[in-house]
Design a protein around this motif. Structure first.
Motif, PDB file in Angstrom:
ATOM      1  N   VAL A  42      19.802  41.350 -11.152  1.00  0.00           N
ATOM      2  CA  VAL A  42      20.891  40.932 -12.029  1.00  0.00           C
ATOM      3  C   VAL A  42      22.014  41.944 -12.027  1.00  0.00           C
ATOM      4  O   VAL A  42      23.181  41.606 -12.028  1.00  0.00           O
ATOM      5  CB  VAL A  42      20.369  40.712 -13.466  1.00  0.00           C
ATOM      6  N   GLU A  43      21.654  43.224 -11.997  1.00  0.00           N
ATOM      7  CA  GLU A  43      22.660  44.263 -12.103  1.00  0.00           C
ATOM      8  C   GLU A  43      23.335  44.585 -10.779  1.00  0.00           C
ATOM      9  O   GLU A  43      24.336  45.262 -10.749  1.00  0.00           O
ATOM     10  CB  GLU A  43      22.027  45.537 -12.677  1.00  0.00           C
ATOM     11  N   ARG A  44      22.792  44.123  -9.680  1.00  0.00           N
ATOM     12  CA  ARG A  44      23.374  44.425  -8.375  1.00  0.00           C
ATOM     13  C   ARG A  44      24.763  43.801  -8.311  1.00  0.00           C
ATOM     14  O   ARG A  44      24.941  42.625  -8.591  1.00  0.00           O
ATOM     15  CB  ARG A  44      22.488  43.872  -7.269  1.00  0.00           C
ATOM     16  N   PRO A  45      25.777  44.578  -7.948  1.00  0.00           N
ATOM     17  CA  PRO A  45      27.131  44.032  -7.914  1.00  0.00           C
ATOM     18  C   PRO A  45      27.267  42.957  -6.855  1.00  0.00           C
ATOM     19  O   PRO A  45      26.702  43.066  -5.769  1.00  0.00           O
ATOM     20  CB  PRO A  45      28.017  45.238  -7.592  1.00  0.00           C
ATOM     21  N   GLY A  46      28.011  41.931  -7.189  1.00  0.00           N
ATOM     22  CA  GLY A  46      28.279  40.851  -6.259  1.00  0.00           C
ATOM     23  C   GLY A  46      29.576  41.123  -5.526  1.00  0.00           C
ATOM     24  O   GLY A  46      30.100  42.236  -5.545  1.00  0.00           O
ATOM     25  N   PRO A  47      30.128  40.135  -4.900  1.00  0.00           N
ATOM     26  CA  PRO A  47      31.402  40.299  -4.210  1.00  0.00           C
ATOM     27  C   PRO A  47      32.497  40.732  -5.188  1.00  0.00           C
ATOM     28  O   PRO A  47      32.434  40.444  -6.374  1.00  0.00           O
ATOM     29  CB  PRO A  47      31.689  38.904  -3.649  1.00  0.00           C
ATOM     30  N   GLY A  69      35.656  40.821 -10.389  1.00  0.00           N
ATOM     31  CA  GLY A  69      36.962  40.662 -11.042  1.00  0.00           C
ATOM     32  C   GLY A  69      36.958  39.505 -12.020  1.00  0.00           C
ATOM     33  O   GLY A  69      37.499  39.607 -13.113  1.00  0.00           O
ATOM     34  N   GLN A  70      36.320  38.425 -11.620  1.00  0.00           N
ATOM     35  CA  GLN A  70      36.233  37.275 -12.514  1.00  0.00           C
ATOM     36  C   GLN A  70      35.378  37.612 -13.732  1.00  0.00           C
ATOM     37  O   GLN A  70      35.710  37.226 -14.849  1.00  0.00           O
ATOM     38  CB  GLN A  70      35.637  36.072 -11.784  1.00  0.00           C
ATOM     39  N   GLN A  71      34.285  38.350 -13.531  1.00  0.00           N
ATOM     40  CA  GLN A  71      33.425  38.740 -14.649  1.00  0.00           C
ATOM     41  C   GLN A  71      34.182  39.670 -15.592  1.00  0.00           C
ATOM     42  O   GLN A  71      34.070  39.551 -16.805  1.00  0.00           O
ATOM     43  CB  GLN A  71      32.143  39.409 -14.145  1.00  0.00           C
ATOM     44  N   VAL A  89      36.912  40.435 -20.800  1.00  0.00           N
ATOM     45  CA  VAL A  89      38.143  40.699 -21.549  1.00  0.00           C
ATOM     46  C   VAL A  89      38.478  39.497 -22.430  1.00  0.00           C
ATOM     47  O   VAL A  89      38.831  39.640 -23.602  1.00  0.00           O
ATOM     48  CB  VAL A  89      39.317  41.033 -20.595  1.00  0.00           C
ATOM     49  N   GLU A  90      38.334  38.302 -21.880  1.00  0.00           N
ATOM     50  CA  GLU A  90      38.614  37.073 -22.627  1.00  0.00           C
ATOM     51  C   GLU A  90      37.649  36.927 -23.819  1.00  0.00           C
ATOM     52  O   GLU A  90      38.058  36.564 -24.913  1.00  0.00           O
ATOM     53  CB  GLU A  90      38.498  35.867 -21.697  1.00  0.00           C
ATOM     54  N   ARG A  91      36.380  37.265 -23.606  1.00  0.00           N
ATOM     55  CA  ARG A  91      35.385  37.177 -24.688  1.00  0.00           C
ATOM     56  C   ARG A  91      35.693  38.182 -25.798  1.00  0.00           C
ATOM     57  O   ARG A  91      35.612  37.861 -26.970  1.00  0.00           O
ATOM     58  CB  ARG A  91      33.974  37.400 -24.141  1.00  0.00           C
ATOM     59  N   ARG A  92      36.052  39.411 -25.407  1.00  0.00           N
ATOM     60  CA  ARG A  92      36.393  40.427 -26.418  1.00  0.00           C
ATOM     61  C   ARG A  92      37.638  40.029 -27.192  1.00  0.00           C
ATOM     62  O   ARG A  92      37.713  40.211 -28.408  1.00  0.00           O
ATOM     63  CB  ARG A  92      36.568  41.799 -25.759  1.00  0.00           C
ATOM     64  N   ALA A  93      38.621  39.469 -26.502  1.00  0.00           N
ATOM     65  CA  ALA A  93      39.847  39.014 -27.169  1.00  0.00           C
ATOM     66  C   ALA A  93      39.539  37.873 -28.138  1.00  0.00           C
ATOM     67  O   ALA A  93      40.067  37.834 -29.258  1.00  0.00           O
ATOM     68  CB  ALA A  93      40.886  38.580 -26.138  1.00  0.00           C
ATOM     69  N   ALA A  94      38.675  36.947 -27.734  1.00  0.00           N
ATOM     70  CA  ALA A  94      38.296  35.832 -28.608  1.00  0.00           C
ATOM     71  C   ALA A  94      37.548  36.350 -29.827  1.00  0.00           C
ATOM     72  O   ALA A  94      37.797  35.900 -30.958  1.00  0.00           O
ATOM     73  CB  ALA A  94      37.433  34.833 -27.834  1.00  0.00           C
TER      74      ALA A  94
END
Length: 188
Positions: free
Chosen positions: A32-37, A42-44, A49-54
């Motif tokens: 799960v923790e292994r970085p993806g592309p 960037g999308q994550q 950021v969107e979740r924290r702002a909400a």
């Protein structure tokens, strides 16, 4: 020529066969923790950021709702403009009716209301987006009193209890509280 294509296919197949067991050997946590592309990272990051702002916007709306309700109740003003800055229907109408009923009976709210809200869930993929909030409200110092002589209205004593609310993002981008419930039977 055909031999070269078969050789490439064999190398690709070998690479897949070798890669699969290595990936399967990791613990669930490592996988799960292994970085993806980079694009997914960037999308994550954007999603976080969107979740924290909400979360911040919803908690700000909730805090504004409590403050606006206290102010409007203290002034016995069901049409206080600050109510519509933080509330939406059906909660806005319910709060206004409550303030109007208290005013009609010669009562008003006074004192302090203590709050300690936390976000319990964020749903940004739903339409409209929403945030669920849970709070331990301490209304023990928040009283309904008669406006004339400030006597406490019998049976209106406050308590520490669980409260829940929903903040919803409206088309204009504002987060407003549109539902709330006091769970007086659930002390906190």
């Amino acid at each position: 020529m055909r031999g070269r294509q078969l050789g490439r296919a064999a190398i690709c197949l070998l690479a897949v066969v070798v890669a699969v067991p290595v990936a399967a050997c990791g613990s669930g946590r490592e996988a799960v923790e292994r970085p993806g592309p980079a694009l997914v990272d960037g999308q994550q990051a954007d999603r976080d950021v969107e979740r924290r702002a909400a979360e911040k916007a919803a908690l700000d709306a909730y805090s504004g709702y409590l403050a606006a309700s206290r102010t409007a109740s203290r002034r016995s003003d069901p049409r206080a403009p600050e109510l519509s800055r933080y509330l939406a229907d059906p909660l806005l109408t319910r709060v206004r009716m409550s303030i109007r009923e208290a005013k009609e009976h010669g009562a008003m709210r006074t004192g302090t209301l203590k709050s300690d809200p936390t976000v319990t869930s964020i749903s940004l993929d739903s339409t409209p987006a929403s945030v669920e909030i849970q709070d331990c409200l301490d209304a023990s110092g928040y009283r309904l009193v008669y406006a004339k002589d400030k006597r406490v209205v019998p049976g209106s004593g406050g308590s520490r209890h669980l409260a829940t609310a929903t903040a919803t993002r409206y088309p204009d981008g504002r987060w407003l509280i549109n539902s709330s419930a006091a769970h007086r039977d659930q002390p906190c």
